[in-house]
Write a protein that holds these residues in place. Structure first.
Motif, mmCIF file in Angstrom:
data_model
loop_
_atom_site.group_PDB
_atom_site.id
_atom_site.type_symbol
_atom_site.label_atom_id
_atom_site.label_comp_id
_atom_site.label_asym_id
_atom_site.label_seq_id
_atom_site.Cartn_x
_atom_site.Cartn_y
_atom_site.Cartn_z
ATOM 1 N N GLU A 177 -73.571 47.885 -67.820
ATOM 2 C CA GLU A 177 -73.773 48.927 -68.813
ATOM 3 C C GLU A 177 -74.091 48.363 -70.198
ATOM 4 O O GLU A 177 -74.166 49.121 -71.169
ATOM 5 C CB GLU A 177 -72.528 49.811 -68.906
ATOM 6 C CG GLU A 177 -72.217 50.589 -67.644
ATOM 7 C CD GLU A 177 -73.272 51.633 -67.329
ATOM 8 O OE1 GLU A 177 -73.912 52.120 -68.292
ATOM 9 O OE2 GLU A 177 -73.462 51.963 -66.148
ATOM 10 N N GLY A 178 -74.255 47.056 -70.295
ATOM 11 C CA GLY A 178 -74.633 46.446 -71.564
ATOM 12 C C GLY A 178 -73.477 46.141 -72.488
ATOM 13 O O GLY A 178 -73.699 45.907 -73.688
ATOM 14 N N ILE A 179 -72.241 46.133 -71.982
ATOM 15 C CA ILE A 179 -71.077 45.844 -72.815
ATOM 16 C C ILE A 179 -70.715 44.373 -72.650
ATOM 17 O O ILE A 179 -70.581 43.876 -71.532
ATOM 18 C CB ILE A 179 -69.885 46.737 -72.423
ATOM 19 C CG1 ILE A 179 -70.223 48.205 -72.706
ATOM 20 C CG2 ILE A 179 -68.632 46.335 -73.182
ATOM 21 C CD1 ILE A 179 -69.116 49.157 -72.328
ATOM 22 N N GLU A 180 -70.584 43.686 -73.777
ATOM 23 C CA GLU A 180 -70.236 42.275 -73.762
ATOM 24 C C GLU A 180 -68.720 42.134 -73.715
ATOM 25 O O GLU A 180 -68.007 42.607 -74.605
ATOM 26 C CB GLU A 180 -70.789 41.581 -75.002
ATOM 27 C CG GLU A 180 -70.541 40.094 -75.029
ATOM 28 C CD GLU A 180 -71.149 39.425 -76.243
ATOM 29 O OE1 GLU A 180 -70.951 38.213 -76.408
ATOM 30 O OE2 GLU A 180 -71.818 40.135 -77.022
ATOM 31 N N LEU A 181 -68.234 41.493 -72.684
ATOM 32 C CA LEU A 181 -66.804 41.328 -72.506
ATOM 33 C C LEU A 181 -66.283 40.183 -73.361
ATOM 34 O O LEU A 181 -66.899 39.121 -73.451
ATOM 35 C CB LEU A 181 -66.475 41.061 -71.039
ATOM 36 C CG LEU A 181 -66.420 42.268 -70.099
ATOM 37 C CD1 LEU A 181 -66.239 41.788 -68.670
ATOM 38 C CD2 LEU A 181 -65.301 43.203 -70.484
ATOM 39 N N ALA A 182 -65.142 40.414 -73.980
ATOM 40 C CA ALA A 182 -64.475 39.359 -74.719
ATOM 41 C C ALA A 182 -63.804 38.401 -73.740
ATOM 42 O O ALA A 182 -63.505 38.773 -72.608
ATOM 43 C CB ALA A 182 -63.447 39.960 -75.679
#
Length: 202
Positions: A177-182
């Motif tokens: 979904e285009g979310i960059e995980l920390a």
């Protein structure tokens, strides 16, 4: 019988009617209960208010059922988190670290929080928050999966949980979904659990 006045003794029962059951007025969808108007009244008669005159031209039926995307139907995101509970009654400890799991259901944006049971822990564990949509603020907003990430603090009803990591499916879904995980972090050890393990070794 239609011309007789509605008086005691002038009312007659139709002997051709044998079924006087009341139709179900509730239906279930995705585990939730919804009211529905019965199409057939008691005795088998059609509901007069629901009878509609057919149009001159044929009209294609419209399906009002809401379908969820295949990527969200029956899919659950799982996050690993913890919260610190202050202890005032014990001189041996000041706080406890309680690890939990946050389950986010994509089909209805509901959230459930569980705490894995530890043998002989002395505290009630299991379901911490039952599955429902959790309010985020006083404006009526709800917590969404876009608000959840590694290293983020989320507050549910005054209890703050620190998210440390998530499972493989959740990582793949958020990245798609285009979310960059920390980067993930480690849940700190519980001082009380370490103290008990030392006593067991002795």
């Amino acid at each position: 019988m239609a011309g007789l006045p509605f008086l005691p003794g002038n009312t007659f029962r139709d002997i051709t009617k044998q079924n006087f059951h009341r139709k179900q007025t509730l239906k279930y969808a995705n585990g939730y209960m919804f009211p529905q108007r019965p199409e057939i009244e008691i005795g088998g008669d059609l509901n007069i208010e629901d009878i509609v005159i057919a149009p001159a031209e044929p009209v294609m039926p419209v399906d009002h059922k809401v379908y969820l995307p295949a990527s969200q139907c029956s899919k659950v995101l799982r996050f690993f988190c913890y919260f610190k509970e202050t202890i005032h009654e014990s001189p041996q400890e000041f706080y406890r670290v309680r690890s939990c799991q946050i389950f986010y259901y994509l089909e209805d944006d509901s959230i459930a929080v569980t705490e894995p049971k530890v043998e002989n822990s002395g505290i009630p564990q299991g379901v911490f928050l039952r599955r429902h949509q959790i309010p985020k603020n006083e404006r009526g907003d709800k917590w969404h999966w876009t608000d959840l990430n590694n290293g983020v603090n989320v507050t549910f009803y005054g209890r703050t949980f620190h998210i440390c990591d998530c499972d493989a499916f959740t990582k793949d879904f958020l990245q798609s979904e285009g979310i960059e995980l920390a980067p993930p972090c480690i849940i700190p050890p519980d001082p009380y659990t370490n103290l008990r393990q030392k006593s067991l070794k002795h």
